[in-house]
Every structure is written in C-alpha cells, then in structure tokens.
Design a protein around this motif. Structure first.
Motif, PDB file in Angstrom:
ATOM      1  N   SER A  28      91.997  43.964  38.807  1.00 47.24           N
ATOM      2  CA  SER A  28      92.535  43.205  37.680  1.00 47.24           C
ATOM      3  C   SER A  28      91.818  41.906  37.399  1.00 47.24           C
ATOM      4  O   SER A  28      92.234  41.160  36.535  1.00 47.24           O
ATOM      5  CB  SER A  28      94.005  42.915  37.940  1.00 47.24           C
ATOM      6  OG  SER A  28      94.145  42.285  39.188  1.00 47.24           O
ATOM      7  N   ILE A  57      98.925  38.666  32.336  1.00 49.27           N
ATOM      8  CA  ILE A  57      97.740  39.391  31.863  1.00 49.27           C
ATOM      9  C   ILE A  57      97.297  38.775  30.554  1.00 49.27           C
ATOM     10  O   ILE A  57      98.081  38.610  29.635  1.00 49.27           O
ATOM     11  CB  ILE A  57      98.052  40.887  31.662  1.00 49.27           C
ATOM     12  CG1 ILE A  57      98.315  41.527  33.015  1.00 49.27           C
ATOM     13  CG2 ILE A  57      96.899  41.593  30.988  1.00 49.27           C
ATOM     14  CD1 ILE A  57      98.639  42.988  32.921  1.00 49.27           C
ATOM     15  N   PHE A  62      97.313  48.209  38.718  1.00 51.19           N
ATOM     16  CA  PHE A  62      97.424  46.811  39.133  1.00 51.19           C
ATOM     17  C   PHE A  62      98.456  46.670  40.243  1.00 51.19           C
ATOM     18  O   PHE A  62      98.208  46.066  41.277  1.00 51.19           O
ATOM     19  CB  PHE A  62      97.852  45.927  37.954  1.00 51.19           C
ATOM     20  CG  PHE A  62      96.792  45.718  36.923  1.00 51.19           C
ATOM     21  CD1 PHE A  62      97.104  45.123  35.719  1.00 51.19           C
ATOM     22  CD2 PHE A  62      95.493  46.121  37.137  1.00 51.19           C
ATOM     23  CE1 PHE A  62      96.141  44.916  34.759  1.00 51.19           C
ATOM     24  CE2 PHE A  62      94.518  45.933  36.175  1.00 51.19           C
ATOM     25  CZ  PHE A  62      94.851  45.327  34.987  1.00 51.19           C
ATOM     26  N   GLN A 105      88.434  49.198  31.972  1.00 51.77           N
ATOM     27  CA  GLN A 105      89.871  49.383  31.784  1.00 51.77           C
ATOM     28  C   GLN A 105      90.210  50.208  30.559  1.00 51.77           C
ATOM     29  O   GLN A 105      91.090  51.060  30.581  1.00 51.77           O
ATOM     30  CB  GLN A 105      90.547  48.020  31.635  1.00 51.77           C
ATOM     31  CG  GLN A 105      91.219  47.565  32.873  1.00 51.77           C
ATOM     32  CD  GLN A 105      91.883  46.232  32.675  1.00 51.77           C
ATOM     33  OE1 GLN A 105      92.417  45.957  31.610  1.00 51.77           O
ATOM     34  NE2 GLN A 105      91.836  45.415  33.694  1.00 51.77           N
TER      35      GLN A 105
END
Lengths: 290, 349
Positions: A32, A88, A189, A175
């Motif tokens: 991540s 995020i 994640f 991603q």
C-alpha cells in the motif's frame, strides 16, 4: 577469535529478529505504499499479549503462541480496516503521522496496562545451550535464526505459488490493473497488515526471549528500519540480507568499538544508504533528487 | 456585513497585516487579554502558560518547515535539545548574559539544523522523515553520552535568568519576557510567510519541480527553511533551559518530536494561527488530562500512577483523531465556524 564468533552468533540472532520486523515493513509498504512506523509497537504488543496469556491465564507456551498469532492477525486486520483505510489517498505526511500516533498510543497503553518493569519471558527454550568450540549458542538464538529463515522461505513459496500471494504481488505491482483483474485491493491491504502484525509478534517473542520484555522494546524494533531501507523498502526478498547485515554490523561494531557504536551503527548505516543509494540493495522505486 | 472590495488608498495600507478597523480592534482586545492574564490567574497557571509560550516558538518553527515548505522532520527534539544544552553550557561556564547565550545557542542550533536538513536535498517525504529520525537518534545519543560536555544523564544546571541586573525569578516576570519573545517570533514568521521567501516555501511544498522550473532555487530555500526552523527551535530550547533551570536528556526524547508534530497537526498545518492554537492545545492538554485522571482515579485505579504514559497516549490519540476527523486542525474548525457565521443564512458566499 572466539569473541568474534560469539559476536557473529548474537548478531545473526538479533538480525533474524530485525529481519522479521523488516519483513512487516516491506509487506505493508509494498502492498500500500505506507511505511508503518508502528511496526515496532506491533512487535511489542504481540510479545506482551503472549506474556499475558502465559502468566495471567496460565496457558502453556504453545497454546499461548497460537492465540497470539490469531490475535495479531486480527489486530493488524482491524487496524487497517478501521483506521488506515480512511487514509487512502491522503498525503504521505498524514499517513506517516497517523502510524506514529498509533505507535505512541500503543507504546504508552502497554506501559499503563502492563507496567514498565522489565520481565523475563518464559519459553520452552530457556536454559538450554549448545557449545561449539569455545562459542556458546543459546537455544533461543539458534531457533530465532531457524524460525526466521523458515518464515522467510515460507513467504517466498507463498508469494510464488499461493493464489493470495500472487494477488498481493499483483496488487503491489499495479493496483489498477490488479483491480481490473478482480483482485479485492482492500482485502490485500488488510491482509498485508495482518501478516505484518503476526510476523511482528513472532519477532517480539524472540526479542523478548533474547533479552527481556520491556515497554521500550518497540524502539529496538525500530532498528529494523535500517534493515528494511538497506534491503530496499519494496523488496521482500532483500529483507533477509538487510536484517542479517544490520544485526551483524550492530553486534560487531558494539563488540569492537564499544557501546556507542552498538547504538549508532544501524542509524549510520541507514544514513549512508539513504545518501548513497536510497533505493537500497534490491529496491526498485525511484527516489527524488533535487 | 463582511468585508468587501478593496478600499486601500496607499501601499502601506495594502501590505499591513491588520487592515480593517475591526481586525485592529480584535488585536487590541487580544493584547489587553494577554497583558491582563497574569494579574488574574494563579501562579501555577502562569507557569503552565509559560511552557505553552515556549512551545509556540518551537511550533512556529516546525510549522514553517513542515507546513509551509513540506519537509517532514522528525528531528524537532534534537533542535530543542541542542538549543537548551548550548544555552546551559554558555551560561553556566562562561556566565555570558541571557540575550547573548540565547542568540549564540540559536546559531549553534541553526548549524545542527543545516546538518539534519542536508538530506532534504536528496530525499523527500517518507525517506526524509526516516533520515531526520535517524539523525535525531544520533544527536540524542551524543548528548546523553558525552558526559564530559553535557553531564550525561544528570544534565546541566542553568543559572537564573537576568537581563542587565533585572532578575526574572518568578513566573510573572518570565511570562512577560516570554510573551515578548513569542510576539517577536510571530511577527517574524508572519512577515516571512508573506514575503518572497514564504511564497517560495509554499511553492516547494506544492510542486517543487514546477517551482524549480519557475526559477526558485529549491535547494537554497530548503536549506533556508531548515535553518530558520532550527533557529527558532534553538530559541525555544534556550528559553526552556532558563525556565526549567536544570536540563537532562530525558527532556528531549523522541516523544517530544511527536509532541511538536501533534501541535502542528492539531492546530492546522501551514498556518501561523494553527501553530499557535496547536501549541496551546497540546501544552494545556496535560492539565485537562490531570483533571480527568484525577477525578477518575477512584473508580479506575489504573489512572492514578501512570500520568506520563497517559499523557503520551493522549498525544498519540490527538494525532490519530485529528488526522482521521479534521485534518485541517483547530484552525480549520475555527475557519469553518467563522465562515458559517459570516455567510449565514447562506451556506456559502
């Protein structure tokens, strides 16, 4: 000469602990892009939970270990799902700071709940040593190295052959494409945090057994950061070498140059790596230069 | 009716910080309040506020570095430590006057700031944070183990503060001295932020490649940001040394770095008002915490002994809560409230 090998042994054992913590750093960063400054605290929480299960609930070591694994998987999963997921897309600074905030919070809560006095950690490995030549090897040290290598090998297999492992590698590489292929990125994640917490717990238990259990041990876990940087933050494979090198450097520097070298050597290595080759030995991402 | 249009008739009016009569009135009220405070409050509260004032100076510096220029620095505690120890050594060994020691200590801290800031030329974001953290650990270790210079874990005793024979030996007098330092720092930082340098800082934070393309020497301004920030932190450290009287390595742990970052996050990154609000909030938080744990101590005995740890937990919690819920900090909350008030009954202008 015996002194040298003695230092090497303790360096390898500590390096194995660093390797496990650095594995956690790497997993989360690779999945991540977050550097989890609370990794040392995850290590500490795992060790304290195991200790509590053994001493307060009087469980045997092995049941306590299994429960600790379950706890840390859940804990890491919950942390990511409840808190980190909201971050995020926020700036790097915010994400770093929230993990630092958690680190501070966990460190102090563990101190409040369990006290700050050092405790010995009870494991089945206590008290038995090997002697090769003139060098003493604690059983804990031997097992720390074996377990760390074993876990590492396990991860290599996992990432290469297991479906979820492949999914994690895909998510780390790109991603958006991974999402298009049907991989649930949020699960990835959360899973990376869960695994990092679990691996951290194992590292914490070994660390507590190698020295003792104390509330500042998370700062010792922070020394795994030089190992992760040396390996390259997004290289899970390089962590093996990174951890062992830092462990050896710390041990040998301390043995030959005294206390200050033992404390400062990992940080000096870190600075050297950052200034000379920031992407580390095996890392791949570009680091900005002015 | 809110301000509308531009009614300046000369350049002086345009560049002044307080432009409208309303703003000047509020300023006068603030000054009156600040001056009246120590006459009304008890000695303990003046003591607490003195610490808050010192941390305002440190927070202003860190805000300049991280909020305006975008350089993440975890080494604030190192700057404070260097400033404090430099002041302590200069005043206890050479017995130089207060203003001289503070100024020289701030210069020394600025040099250390250049060292800690050097990685910023090559590194960004995460890697810069790690590098500054590593440098903090190195500086902290040197300070706590160079026994001959710094007294090791026992620290150094600082002589009492006096300026030209006038002794500042109680919290009341120190308050006014600190207030003037804070006023000077705020004035300095506010003008810096409005100047060409300040604009360069913000440009570097927002898009450093574009800034370089526009002709801003990014390297020079990054170094400048670290230099000014550490100078201010050096002043804060020096004042802290005089205020506390004895300094030791445990006054400058990594938690202190985190505490200052909590200040600028809670206050609001990138604004001077935010830095001031955040500094006061974090400095006064332990008092609130003391009150809360005191009243809860009977029902929950776990709260009674562990004040320092609970305080650290509170800082961590503040950081987490503010980042999750209100990233713009207290100043952001204030701005939203003020905007709702000014545009009522509409939602926006």
């Amino acid at each position: 000469m015996n002194d040298f090998w003695q230092l090497v042994v303790s360096g390898l054992a500590n390096g194995s602990v660093y390797m496990l913590v650095a594995l956690g750093f790497s997993l989360i960063y690779k999945a991540s892009g977050v550097l989890n400054f609370a990794q040392g605290e995850l290590m500490m929480v795992g060790a304290y939970v195991c200790f509590w299960l053994i001493s307060s609930l009087n469980l045997g070591f092995w049941p306590a270990l299994v429960l600790t694994m379950v706890f840390s998987l859940t804990f890491g999963y919950a942390l990511e799902t409840v808190f980190l997921r909201r971050m995020i897309g926020e700036s790097t600074f915010s994400v770093i700071m929230i993990t630092l905030g958690f680190a501070s919070l966990f460190r102090s809560l563990v101190g409040v709940v369990f006290g700050t006095v050092e405790k010995g950690f009870p494991t089945p490995l206590d008290g038995l040593d090997y002697r090769i030549g003139g060098v003493i090897l604690w059983q804990t040290q031997v097992w720390a190295i074996i377990v760390a290598f074993g876990i590492f090998a396990g991860f290599l297999v996992f990432f290469r052959y297991a479906k979820i492992g492949l999914a994690m590698r895909a998510a780390a590489e790109d991603q958006d494409v991974a999402r298009l292929m049907g991989i649930n990125i949020n699960q990835i994640f959360a899973l990376s945090w869960a695994i990092a917490a679990m691996v951290g717990s194992i590292a914490g238990i070994f660390s507590a057994d190698l020295s003792f259990l104390y509330s500042q041990m998370s700062l010792a876990g922070l020394k795994a950061l030089p190992a992760a940087i040396l390996a390259g933050l997004d290289s899970v494979e390089g962590v093996l070498l990174g951890g062992l090198v830092i462990g050896l450097v710390e041990s040998l520097a301390g043995g030959y140059f005294g206390g200050p070298a033992h404390e400062l050597a990992p940080w000096l290595v870190l600075l050297l790596v950052l200034m000379v080759k920031p992407r580390g030995l095996f890392g791949s991402s570009e680091i900005k230069r002015v | 009716m809110s301000r509308s249009g531009n009614y300046h008739t000369n350049y002086g009016q345009e560049i002044s910080i307080f432009r409208t009569p309303g703003q000047k009135a509020w300023l006068a009220l603030l000054v009156a309040g600040l001056v009246a405070f120590p006459f009304l409050a008890g000695n303990y509260y003046i003591y607490v506020v003195n610490f808050a004032l010192i941390s305002v100076i440190g927070a202003l510096g860190l805000n300049l570095l991280t909020g305006f220029t975008g350089q993440i620095s975890l080494g604030q505690a190192a700057f404070l430590a260097v400033g404090a120890y430099a002041t302590a050594l200069l005043s206890s060994h050479f017995h130089w006057p207060f203003l001289v020691t503070i100024f020289l200590a701030a210069l020394v801290t600025m040099v250390i700031g250049l060292v800690i800031g050097a990685p910023s030329l090559r590194l960004e974001g995460l890697y810069l944070a790690i590098a500054t953290m590593a440098l903090y650990f190195i500086v902290a270790y040197i300070i706590s183990h160079w026994n001959s210079l710094t007294g090791g874990p026992y620290g150094i005793k600082v002589p009492p503060l006096q300026i030209m024979g006038l002794k500042f030996d109680n919290n009341f007098k120190l308050y006014f001295l600190l207030l003037s330092f804070v006023a000077g720092s705020v004035y300095f930082v506010a003008n810096l932020a409005r100047s060409r340098t300040g604009r360069a800082f913000v440009a570097i934070r927002d898009r450093d490649i574009a800034a370089e393309a526009m002709g801003i020497d990014v390297a020079r301004y990054k170094i400048l940001a670290f230099a000014v920030s550490s100078f201010l932190a050096g002043i804060a450290g020096g004042l802290y040394a005089y205020l506390v009287g004895v300094i030791a390595p445990d006054h400058f742990t990594f938690e202190v770095s985190i505490q200052y970052i909590a200040m600028i996050i809670a206050g609001g990154l990138g604004s001077i008002e935010g830095a001031i609000l955040g500094a006061f909030f974090i400095s006064l938080l332990p008092e609130v915490l003391r009150f809360v744990t005191g009243s809860l101590a009977e029902s929950f005995p776990v709260f009674s002994g562990n004040f320092l740890l609970l305080r650290e937990a509170a800082y961590g919690l503040v950081i987490v809560v503010f980042l999750l819920l209100e990233p713009a900090g207290l100043y952001g909350i204030w701005r939203n409230l003020r905007n709702s008030w000014e545009t009522f009954p509409y939602k926006y202008r």
